[in-house]
Scaffold this motif. Sequence first.
Motif, PDB file in Angstrom:
ATOM      1  N   PHE A  67      -2.332  33.665 -58.974  1.00  0.00           N
ATOM      2  CA  PHE A  67      -3.776  33.460 -59.033  1.00  0.00           C
ATOM      3  C   PHE A  67      -4.628  33.548 -57.777  1.00  0.00           C
ATOM      4  CE2 PHE A  67      -2.161  29.245 -58.864  1.00  0.00           C
ATOM      5  CZ  PHE A  67      -3.145  28.498 -58.432  1.00  0.00           C
ATOM      6  N   VAL A  68      -3.847  33.668 -56.440  1.00  0.00           N
ATOM      7  CA  VAL A  68      -4.327  33.658 -55.063  1.00  0.00           C
ATOM      8  C   VAL A  68      -4.594  35.111 -54.631  1.00  0.00           C
ATOM      9  CG1 VAL A  68      -4.217  32.981 -52.821  1.00  0.00           C
ATOM     10  CG2 VAL A  68      -3.401  31.387 -54.715  1.00  0.00           C
ATOM     11  N   TYR A  69      -5.903  35.329 -54.399  1.00  0.00           N
ATOM     12  CA  TYR A  69      -6.422  36.599 -53.754  1.00  0.00           C
ATOM     13  C   TYR A  69      -6.659  36.694 -52.377  1.00  0.00           C
ATOM     14  CZ  TYR A  69      -5.805  38.179 -58.482  1.00  0.00           C
ATOM     15  OH  TYR A  69      -5.088  38.474 -60.007  1.00  0.00           O
ATOM     16  N   GLY A  70      -7.135  37.638 -51.738  1.00  0.00           N
ATOM     17  CA  GLY A  70      -7.609  37.340 -50.426  1.00  0.00           C
ATOM     18  C   GLY A  70      -8.281  38.566 -50.100  1.00  0.00           C
ATOM     19  N   THR A  71      -8.963  38.548 -48.678  1.00  0.00           N
ATOM     20  CA  THR A  71      -9.578  39.388 -48.098  1.00  0.00           C
ATOM     21  C   THR A  71      -9.121  39.979 -46.663  1.00  0.00           C
ATOM     22  OG1 THR A  71     -11.193  37.954 -46.912  1.00  0.00           O
ATOM     23  CG2 THR A  71     -11.898  38.304 -49.176  1.00  0.00           C
TER      24      THR A  71
END
Length: 274
Positions: A67-71
Motif C-alpha cells: 500500500f506504499v506508492y511514490g513519486t
Amino acid sequence: MSKKRREIPVFDQPIIETHCHLDYLKDRPLEETLAEAQRVNIERIVTIAVSPDNLATVRDLTGQADFVYGTQGVHPHDAEAYTDAAEQEIRAHVGGDKMVAVGEIGLDYFYDNADRNIQREVFRRQLQIACDTDRPVVIHSREADEDTIEILREFEATLKRRGVIHSFTSGPGLARYALEQGWCLGFNGISTFNKAENVRDIIRMTPIEQLLLETDSPFLTPVPYRGRENAPFYIPFVAEKVAEVKDLPLEHVLTQTYANSLKLFFDHLNGAPA
C-alpha cells in the motif's frame, strides 16, 4: 499534571495519505509506522521524492508494503543539484506501476535555497516530464504565487493531467487559478494551527471535489500532537478539521477526498487496484 492528548480517531471509511516523506521519519521503525497507519484505516500512502539523492530511496520504499506508492522529482530546495542524469532517472522510473506522479517540484522563494532562475528552469523541465509521461504533478509553491501561475500557464495546453498544489499556504489568487484549471489543493496539519486562519479561508473556498488530505510528515504535526514528529497516522485530525471548517459531515469529507485521491493518483496506473 499535563493534560492527556486525545487518542487518534479511527474512522470506518478508508483514507489515502497523499503526501509524506517516509524516509525522513526517525522516531520509530518503518514497520511500526505502517502498522499504525493501517490501524487507523489508511489504505494507501504516497511517499514523496525531493532530491536526486532520494529518488532511488523512494522507489525502494514502495517495495516495503503493497500500500506504499511514490513519486519521482526534485524539490526547488535542491534545484541546483538537478542534472541531466537526474532528469534521465526521473524519466526512466516515473512510469513505474507504483509511481503515481512527478514531484515534488515547484518554487520556494521563502527559503531561497536555490537560485530563483534555476528553480524556474528546473520547474519547467519537470513539468515537461509530466507532459511527456502522462503523469500528474505534485507542486510545492511558497512565496512564489505569481511565478507559479506564470509557469503553469505555459503548460495549460500540453499538461494532460493536472495534480495538486500540496501544503497550500499561498494566497487566494493562486488558489483561484489552480481550482479553475482543475488542480487539487492539499491540506495538512497547518489547518489545525491557531494562527492559520488564512489556510482555513482557502479550505472554505476549495470545492470538496478538489481537496486532498495529507500530513507532509515528518513536518507540520497537527494539534493535539504538535511537538512530536508527524506521521501518516495523524491524518484523521486533518480530516476532522476540514470537515469542521467546511461545515460538512465528516463522512462526506472522508468519502469525497478518498475519491479525489483515487482519481488523481491511481486511475492512470495500469493494474492498480480500483
